[in-house]
Motif scaffolding. Sequence first.
Motif, PDB file in Angstrom:
ATOM      1  N   GLY A  38      -7.046   2.038   2.849  1.00 58.84           N
ATOM      2  CA  GLY A  38      -6.759   3.462   3.030  1.00 58.84           C
ATOM      3  C   GLY A  38      -5.299   3.738   3.298  1.00 58.84           C
ATOM      4  O   GLY A  38      -4.972   4.623   4.097  1.00 58.84           O
ATOM      5  N   GLY A  39      -4.405   2.953   2.679  1.00 60.77           N
ATOM      6  CA  GLY A  39      -2.979   3.182   2.840  1.00 60.77           C
ATOM      7  C   GLY A  39      -2.379   2.586   4.098  1.00 60.77           C
ATOM      8  O   GLY A  39      -1.204   2.796   4.377  1.00 60.77           O
ATOM      9  N   GLN A  40      -3.176   1.844   4.882  1.00 59.87           N
ATOM     10  CA  GLN A  40      -2.696   1.231   6.114  1.00 59.87           C
ATOM     11  C   GLN A  40      -2.852  -0.297   6.045  1.00 59.87           C
ATOM     12  O   GLN A  40      -3.882  -0.808   5.591  1.00 59.87           O
ATOM     13  CB  GLN A  40      -3.485   1.763   7.321  1.00 59.87           C
TER      14      GLN A  40
ATOM     15  N   LEU B  70     -10.091  -2.960  -0.997  1.00 53.61           N
ATOM     16  CA  LEU B  70      -8.869  -3.378  -0.314  1.00 53.61           C
ATOM     17  C   LEU B  70      -7.732  -3.481  -1.321  1.00 53.61           C
ATOM     18  O   LEU B  70      -7.952  -3.816  -2.497  1.00 53.61           O
ATOM     19  CB  LEU B  70      -9.053  -4.747   0.355  1.00 53.61           C
ATOM     20  N   ASP B  71      -6.535  -3.190  -0.854  1.00 51.92           N
ATOM     21  CA  ASP B  71      -5.344  -3.529  -1.620  1.00 51.92           C
ATOM     22  C   ASP B  71      -4.797  -4.837  -1.042  1.00 51.92           C
ATOM     23  O   ASP B  71      -4.581  -4.937   0.182  1.00 51.92           O
ATOM     24  CB  ASP B  71      -4.285  -2.429  -1.501  1.00 51.92           C
TER      25      ASP B  71
ATOM     26  N   GLY C  80       2.961  -2.933   1.509  1.00 47.08           N
ATOM     27  CA  GLY C  80       2.416  -4.008   0.679  1.00 47.08           C
ATOM     28  C   GLY C  80       3.290  -4.392  -0.493  1.00 47.08           C
ATOM     29  O   GLY C  80       2.852  -5.127  -1.378  1.00 47.08           O
ATOM     30  N   ARG C  81       4.519  -3.886  -0.507  1.00 51.69           N
ATOM     31  CA  ARG C  81       5.440  -4.231  -1.578  1.00 51.69           C
ATOM     32  C   ARG C  81       6.842  -4.420  -0.997  1.00 51.69           C
ATOM     33  O   ARG C  81       7.094  -4.068   0.159  1.00 51.69           O
ATOM     34  CB  ARG C  81       5.459  -3.150  -2.670  1.00 51.69           C
TER      35      ARG C  81
ATOM     36  N   GLY D 238       0.810  -7.290  -5.904  1.00 50.19           N
ATOM     37  CA  GLY D 238      -0.316  -6.617  -5.285  1.00 50.19           C
ATOM     38  C   GLY D 238      -1.327  -6.123  -6.303  1.00 50.19           C
ATOM     39  O   GLY D 238      -0.992  -5.859  -7.464  1.00 50.19           O
ATOM     40  N   CYS D 239      -2.575  -6.021  -5.865  1.00 47.07           N
ATOM     41  CA  CYS D 239      -3.635  -5.496  -6.722  1.00 47.07           C
ATOM     42  C   CYS D 239      -4.720  -4.882  -5.848  1.00 47.07           C
ATOM     43  O   CYS D 239      -4.783  -5.126  -4.636  1.00 47.07           O
ATOM     44  CB  CYS D 239      -4.237  -6.579  -7.609  1.00 47.07           C
ATOM     45  N   SER D 240      -5.573  -4.103  -6.456  1.00 47.61           N
ATOM     46  CA  SER D 240      -6.722  -3.539  -5.752  1.00 47.61           C
ATOM     47  C   SER D 240      -7.930  -4.426  -6.001  1.00 47.61           C
ATOM     48  O   SER D 240      -8.145  -4.899  -7.124  1.00 47.61           O
ATOM     49  CB  SER D 240      -6.995  -2.120  -6.252  1.00 47.61           C
TER      50      SER D 240
END
Length: 808
Positions: free
Chosen positions: A82-84, A168-169, A255-256, A280-282
Motif C-alpha cells: 500500500g505504498g509503505q 506486495l511490491d 523501493g527504488r 522492483g516488481c509487484s
Amino acid sequence: MCSSRYLKWWYKKTQVEKKAPFIDMFGAQPLRQIYGAPLGGIGGGTITRGWKGEFCRWQLNPGMYHYKTVTANQFTVCLRRGGQTVYQQVLSVERPPTLQGWNWGYCGEYAFYHALYPRAWTVYHLPGQNVTLTCRQISPVIPHDYQDSSLPVAVFVWDIENKNDFALDVSIMFTMVNGSGHKDDKSGGHWNEPFHLEKEGEAVSGVLLHHCPAVNPYTLCIAAREQPDREVSHQTAFSPKGTCSSLWSDLITDGRLDSPTGSSPPTPKGEKVAAALAVGCSVPAQSHNRLEFCLAWDMPTISFGSREREHIRRYTRYFGTKGDASPSLSHYALTHYTQWEKSIEEWQRPILQDSSLPSWYKSALFNELYFVVDGGTVWTELPEDADVSGGLRSKDGGLPAQPAVIKEFGRFAYLEGQEYRMYNTYDVHFYASFALIMLWPKLALSVQYDIAGSVVQQDPTERLHLMSGRYSPVKAKNVVPHDIGDPDDEPWQRVNAYLIHDTADWKDLNLKFVLQVYRDFHLTQDNQYLQDMWPVCQAVMESEMKFDLDGDGLIENSGYADQTYDGWTVTGPSAYCGGLWLASLCVMCKMAKLVDNEETYQRYRDILDRGSAAFDKLLWNGKYYNYDSSGRDLSNSVMSDQCAGHWFLRASGLGEGDYQAFPKEKIQSALKSVFELNVMSFAGGQMGAVNGMRPEGVPDRSSVQSDEVWIGVVYGLAATMIHEGMLEEGMRTAEGCYRTVWERLGMAFQTPEAYCEKSIYRSLAYMRPLSVWAMQLALNTSQKDQTTSAQTGATDGEQGRDLRVNQS
C-alpha cells in the motif's frame, strides 16, 4: 625439505624480489568454513560467493588469490504494501562494524543453501512476512561447450513467492564495491557509470565499475534485465564506509534508487567507491514473480607476474579485446541463462536420477568440478607467433608449430592448488585430467600438446633444489616437466618451476604422459592426436630405458620418484613406478599396432614380458605388491596407490587379453588387501584410504606423507575397484573422503590435497580430487561391459523370444 634452504629462498622471494612464493609454508591459508560455489566460466577469473551470501574469495588476476569478504557486496530485500515499506533487510547473517545504517543480522534459521555445481540455491523464508525468496546462482560451465563456458559472468535469478492474501511490491538491491577488497581498491582513479543496452528486442541496464590499476585493469558490471512491470533503478556511486544510511534511506523511501545520470568522478587515492542496482516488481496475493541480475567482469588481456607479455583470454574471441564488453556480456548472460540451465540439467539428470548412486557421490561428482574454474584457471588464445613444438617439427619427429586443437580451442592451464601455485603440475594432472577428458576433451588435448612441446626442450641452467641441496639443470631433454610455471612469473615460458626435486626425481612423469596419451586417444578417437604424440611417446620412453639398470625389463627407482612417500629413499623397483612402467609398455604396444609399426611392437612386447616377470618376482608377496624391493624393514608396507598403472589400463579399455600387464587375480587380491588394511583398518573405515599401511594394521608413519589420506588418490583407487567389480568397496572407500572433507571438516569448495587421521590437513583447494570423474568413467565402462555381456551371453532361444515379442 631442508628448513634452512627453504627459509633463505623464502626470504629472497618475499623480501628481496617482493613476490609471492609458489608454496608459502609461513603463510598457509587458515581453514574458513564459508565458501560456496564460485562464480564465472572457465579461464576468465573467479569470484567465490559464500554459502551465507558473501563475496569472499577473489581470483581476477590469473592464478593469484586473495581472501577478503567485501562487506558492502550484498543483496537487500525491500517489501512494500500500500505504498509503505513494511520490511527491509540485508540478506546476510553478519553484523559488521561498518555500514551501521543498514539492517543486518538476518536470522540464519530461516535460510538454506544448496549447491550442485555450477548452480547454487539460497532460500530465504522472510520471518514474519509470509514471503519466500529463492536466489538461484548460475554460471555457464557446460560440458563440450567451448564458447559460453569461457564467459566471465554469473546470473542470479530471484524467485519470489508471496503467500499472503494481499499483493506486495518487492525490490531486490544488489550492491558491489569497485574492486575486490584488495589494497589496490584504494589506489585511486577508479570510477563508475550507468549503462543501458538494448538489442534483439531485449534490454539490460546497470552500472559499470571501472577498476584501473597499472596492471590488468578490468570492469565489473552489475546489471538487470528490463521487462514489463519491472522497475530498474541505480545509484552510480556511494562510499562503502561509515553508516551509509543515505543509500538505505533511498531504497526504503519508495523501493527504488535515485538513478542519477553521468559518470562518477575518479576516486581519490585512499578512497573506495561502490554502486547499487535495484529491481522492483509487484507480486500478487498467493502468487509468484521473478527478478534477474547479472554480475560480469571484463579483463580481456592479462599479464602474469613477470609482465613480459600480454595474453588474450578465450572469451574475447566472442566479445572483443577492447575492455568494453561488460554490457554485452551481461546482455548475453541474461538472455541465454535459460538455455544454459537446460544444458546443465540434461547433462546432470541421468546421474541425479540414477537411484543406484548415493547422494554423497552425486554431490562429490559435480561439486568437485569447481576447481576446473577456480583453480587459478587461465584459458587463452594462442598467439600468432607462438611455436609450441619446442622447435622440433613434424618432419623431424616433432609436433606442428601450432597444432590445430590449440589454434581452435586455445591454451589451458590450472594450478596444482590455490596454495601450491604451479600451473599444470603434471603428476597431479594425471589424476585430475579425467574431468577434462570426459567433459572438455579439447582442453585436455591442448594441455597434452603443450606438455609434449616442452618435452624436447632443455634448459641447462643450474638450479638449487630445496629438498636435496643439489644443483641440477632446470630441464633435461626428453623429460616431461613437473609444471609449466608460476603465475607470479611467466607460465609456458618457464617449464619445471618446481624447486623441491630435480628432473631425475620425477621420471614417473614420462610414464604418466604416455598413459594419458593413449587414454585420451581411446576416449576421443582423435587419430591426428595419436600420430602427433607417437614420436614424443617414443622419445620419453627411450629416456626411461636408462633406469633399467640390470636389463630385466623393469626400471629402478632413485631419489624421491615415488610420489606418495615423498621423503623415502627408494632403491630398486617399486610397486608404483614399476606398475606405471609396465602399463606404459602395454600402451606402447597398443599404439605401435595402431600406427602399424610391428618392429616397435615386438621390442616393447619383449620388454613388457620380461618386466612383468621381474615385477612379480621382486614385488609380489602373495597378497599384494610390496612398496619396493629394497628388502629393508618397511619395504612390505601396503601402498594404497599400488595399482595405479592397472587403473589407467582399464580406463583406456586395456588390461586384459593381449594388453594385460598384471594378472587379474593379483590385482584383485591387492585391492582387497588395500581395502582391508588401508581403508577398514584406518580410522574405523570412515576416512578413506591412508597412503601407507603396515601389514599388521597400523599406518606407516615413516614419512610425512605416508600416513596422509590423499583425496584424489582415493577417488582413483575407488575407480580401480569399480573397474574390477568391487563396486561396494569402491563406494565405501570414496565415501569416507567425501564425508570427512565436505561434512566433518567443513571444507566445501576447498577440498585439500591431504588430511591425517587427527584432521590435520594440507594444501586447501587442490587439483587432484577432480579424479572423482574417474569413478564415473569406471561406472560407465562397467555398465557398457554388463550390457555387452548380456547381449552376447543370451542363448539363441532367448534371442528368438525377443524377436517374437517385437514382431507381435
